[in-house]
Write a protein that holds these residues in place. Structure first.
Motif, PDB file in Angstrom:
ATOM      1  N   GLN A  39       0.844  -1.185   0.000  1.00 30.80           N
ATOM      2  CA  GLN A  39       0.000   0.000   0.000  1.00 30.80           C
ATOM      3  C   GLN A  39       0.882   1.238   0.000  1.00 30.80           C
ATOM      4  N   ALA A  40       0.789   2.000  -1.069  1.00 27.71           N
ATOM      5  CA  ALA A  40       1.522   3.259  -1.184  1.00 27.71           C
ATOM      6  C   ALA A  40       0.652   4.381  -0.632  1.00 27.71           C
ATOM      7  N   PRO A  41       1.261   5.489  -0.227  1.00 23.89           N
ATOM      8  CA  PRO A  41       0.483   6.611   0.326  1.00 23.89           C
ATOM      9  C   PRO A  41      -0.600   7.072  -0.641  1.00 23.89           C
ATOM     10  N   GLY A  42      -1.820   7.186  -0.142  1.00 20.95           N
ATOM     11  CA  GLY A  42      -2.920   7.662  -0.954  1.00 20.95           C
ATOM     12  C   GLY A  42      -3.492   6.657  -1.928  1.00 20.95           C
ATOM     13  N   LYS A  43      -2.993   5.430  -1.862  1.00 16.98           N
ATOM     14  CA  LYS A  43      -3.476   4.394  -2.781  1.00 16.98           C
ATOM     15  C   LYS A  43      -4.068   3.218  -2.025  1.00 16.98           C
ATOM     16  N   GLN A  44      -4.843   2.408  -2.742  1.00 20.48           N
ATOM     17  CA  GLN A  44      -5.413   1.214  -2.130  1.00 20.48           C
ATOM     18  C   GLN A  44      -4.361   0.113  -2.016  1.00 20.48           C
ATOM     19  N   ARG A  45      -4.584  -0.777  -1.068  1.00 21.48           N
ATOM     20  CA  ARG A  45      -3.701  -1.927  -0.934  1.00 21.48           C
ATOM     21  C   ARG A  45      -3.863  -2.820  -2.166  1.00 21.48           C
ATOM     22  N   GLU A  46      -2.747  -3.295  -2.696  1.00 20.48           N
ATOM     23  CA  GLU A  46      -2.795  -4.105  -3.914  1.00 20.48           C
ATOM     24  C   GLU A  46      -1.983  -5.377  -3.762  1.00 20.48           C
ATOM     25  N   LEU A  47      -2.401  -6.384  -4.519  1.00 16.97           N
ATOM     26  CA  LEU A  47      -1.706  -7.662  -4.518  1.00 16.97           C
ATOM     27  C   LEU A  47      -0.338  -7.518  -5.181  1.00 16.97           C
ATOM     28  N   VAL A  48       0.664  -8.139  -4.571  1.00 14.16           N
ATOM     29  CA  VAL A  48       1.997  -8.209  -5.176  1.00 14.16           C
ATOM     30  C   VAL A  48       2.252  -9.620  -5.695  1.00 14.16           C
ATOM     31  N   ALA A  49       2.104 -10.606  -4.807  1.00 13.80           N
ATOM     32  CA  ALA A  49       2.360 -11.992  -5.195  1.00 13.80           C
ATOM     33  C   ALA A  49       1.732 -12.936  -4.185  1.00 13.80           C
ATOM     34  N   THR A  50       1.379 -14.140  -4.650  1.00 13.01           N
ATOM     35  CA  THR A  50       0.852 -15.161  -3.757  1.00 13.01           C
ATOM     36  C   THR A  50       1.526 -16.494  -4.044  1.00 13.01           C
ATOM     37  N   ILE A  51       1.470 -17.379  -3.036  1.00 15.93           N
ATOM     38  CA  ILE A  51       2.029 -18.720  -3.185  1.00 15.93           C
ATOM     39  C   ILE A  51       1.146 -19.693  -2.415  1.00 15.93           C
ATOM     40  N   ASP A  61       1.185  -7.884 -12.546  1.00 16.34           N
ATOM     41  CA  ASP A  61       1.914  -7.601 -13.783  1.00 16.34           C
ATOM     42  C   ASP A  61       3.078  -6.638 -13.536  1.00 16.34           C
ATOM     43  N   SER A  62       2.896  -5.716 -12.613  1.00 18.08           N
ATOM     44  CA  SER A  62       3.903  -4.682 -12.376  1.00 18.08           C
ATOM     45  C   SER A  62       5.198  -5.223 -11.782  1.00 18.08           C
ATOM     46  N   VAL A  63       5.166  -6.439 -11.232  1.00 23.83           N
ATOM     47  CA  VAL A  63       6.376  -6.981 -10.590  1.00 23.83           C
ATOM     48  C   VAL A  63       6.885  -8.249 -11.270  1.00 23.83           C
ATOM     49  N   LYS A  64       6.168  -8.736 -12.258  1.00 22.40           N
ATOM     50  CA  LYS A  64       6.599  -9.962 -12.940  1.00 22.40           C
ATOM     51  C   LYS A  64       7.992  -9.789 -13.524  1.00 22.40           C
ATOM     52  N   GLY A  65       8.825 -10.799 -13.309  1.00 23.76           N
ATOM     53  CA  GLY A  65      10.188 -10.762 -13.809  1.00 23.76           C
ATOM     54  C   GLY A  65      11.158 -10.045 -12.891  1.00 23.76           C
ATOM     55  N   GLU A  81      11.623 -11.880  -2.740  1.00 17.10           N
ATOM     56  CA  GLU A  81      12.870 -11.359  -3.271  1.00 17.10           C
ATOM     57  C   GLU A  81      12.517 -10.287  -4.293  1.00 17.10           C
ATOM     58  N   MET A  82      13.016  -9.068  -4.071  1.00 17.40           N
ATOM     59  CA  MET A  82      12.686  -7.936  -4.939  1.00 17.40           C
ATOM     60  C   MET A  82      13.948  -7.417  -5.605  1.00 17.40           C
ATOM     61  N   ASN A  83      14.005  -7.498  -6.902  1.00 18.22           N
ATOM     62  CA  ASN A  83      15.154  -7.029  -7.677  1.00 18.22           C
ATOM     63  C   ASN A  83      14.732  -5.900  -8.617  1.00 18.22           C
ATOM     64  N   SER A  84      15.720  -5.178  -9.116  1.00 20.43           N
ATOM     65  CA  SER A  84      15.463  -4.075 -10.050  1.00 20.43           C
ATOM     66  C   SER A  84      14.368  -3.148  -9.516  1.00 20.43           C
ATOM     67  N   GLU A  88       8.499   3.557  -7.844  1.00 24.06           N
ATOM     68  CA  GLU A  88       7.073   3.241  -7.712  1.00 24.06           C
ATOM     69  C   GLU A  88       6.801   1.980  -6.910  1.00 24.06           C
ATOM     70  N   ASP A  89       7.843   1.260  -6.519  1.00 25.99           N
ATOM     71  CA  ASP A  89       7.684   0.113  -5.617  1.00 25.99           C
ATOM     72  C   ASP A  89       7.624   0.561  -4.153  1.00 25.99           C
ATOM     73  N   THR A  90       7.854   1.837  -3.897  1.00 25.22           N
ATOM     74  CA  THR A  90       7.805   2.359  -2.538  1.00 25.22           C
ATOM     75  C   THR A  90       6.419   2.172  -1.942  1.00 25.22           C
ATOM     76  N   ALA A  91       6.352   1.519  -0.789  1.00 25.12           N
ATOM     77  CA  ALA A  91       5.066   1.219  -0.149  1.00 25.12           C
ATOM     78  C   ALA A  91       5.325   0.509   1.175  1.00 25.12           C
ATOM     79  N   VAL A  92       4.268   0.353   1.943  1.00 20.39           N
ATOM     80  CA  VAL A  92       4.308  -0.567   3.077  1.00 20.39           C
ATOM     81  C   VAL A  92       3.886  -1.938   2.547  1.00 20.39           C
ATOM     82  N   TYR A  93       4.699  -2.928   2.796  1.00 21.38           N
ATOM     83  CA  TYR A  93       4.449  -4.281   2.311  1.00 21.38           C
ATOM     84  C   TYR A  93       3.895  -5.125   3.459  1.00 21.38           C
ATOM     85  N   TYR A  94       2.777  -5.791   3.175  1.00 24.30           N
ATOM     86  CA  TYR A  94       2.079  -6.588   4.175  1.00 24.30           C
ATOM     87  C   TYR A  94       2.077  -8.056   3.786  1.00 24.30           C
ATOM     88  N   CYS A  95       2.345  -8.890   4.752  1.00 27.35           N
ATOM     89  CA  CYS A  95       2.213 -10.332   4.571  1.00 27.35           C
ATOM     90  C   CYS A  95       0.767 -10.715   4.850  1.00 27.35           C
TER      91      CYS A  95
END
Length: 115
Positions: A39-51, A61-65, A81-84, A88-95
């Motif tokens: 969740q970035a400031p002023g934005k809704q929480r969004e999915l990054v990845a699931t397993i 799509d924004s993080v694929k690869g 694991e976050m590379n490159s 715009e990847d700046t956010a609070v990351y939630y498990c």
């Protein structure tokens, strides 16, 4: 009940890498899918990845690869694991842990990518 504790966030320059960890404890058997959201400031929480339990993965799509989600069942831990990294990847990351009925969340960890 399930407890999720994230770690590994921080400040990194664009193009750099970070690895987030999410340690799970409690009634872990009730969890079917683990994931990372952000969740970035002023934005809704969004999915990054699931397993899933059998390590089937899904990515935004924004993080694929660039991002890779994985799990160590012996340690009850999920990694991101976050590379490159990009500003715009700046956010609070939630498990997140999804059971049949209940959704569990960690407290979040800040990731800041400077340009």
């Amino acid at each position: 009940q399930v407890q999720l504790v994230e770690s590994g966030g921080g400040l990194v320059q664009a193009g750099g890498s970070l690895r987030l960890s999410c340690a799970a404890s409690g009634s872990i058997i009730s969890i079917n899918v683990m994931g990372w959201y952000r969740q970035a400031p002023g934005k809704q929480r969004e999915l990054v990845a699931t397993i899933t339990r059998i390590s089937s993965t899904n990515y935004a799509d924004s993080v694929k690869g660039r991002f890779t989600i994985s799990r160590d069942n012996a340690k009850n831990t999920v990694y991101l694991e976050m590379n490159s990294l990009k500003p715009e990847d700046t956010a609070v990351y939630y498990c997140n842990g999804k059971g049949a009925i209940t959704n569990y969340w960690g407290q979040g960890t800040q990731v800041t990518v400077s340009s």
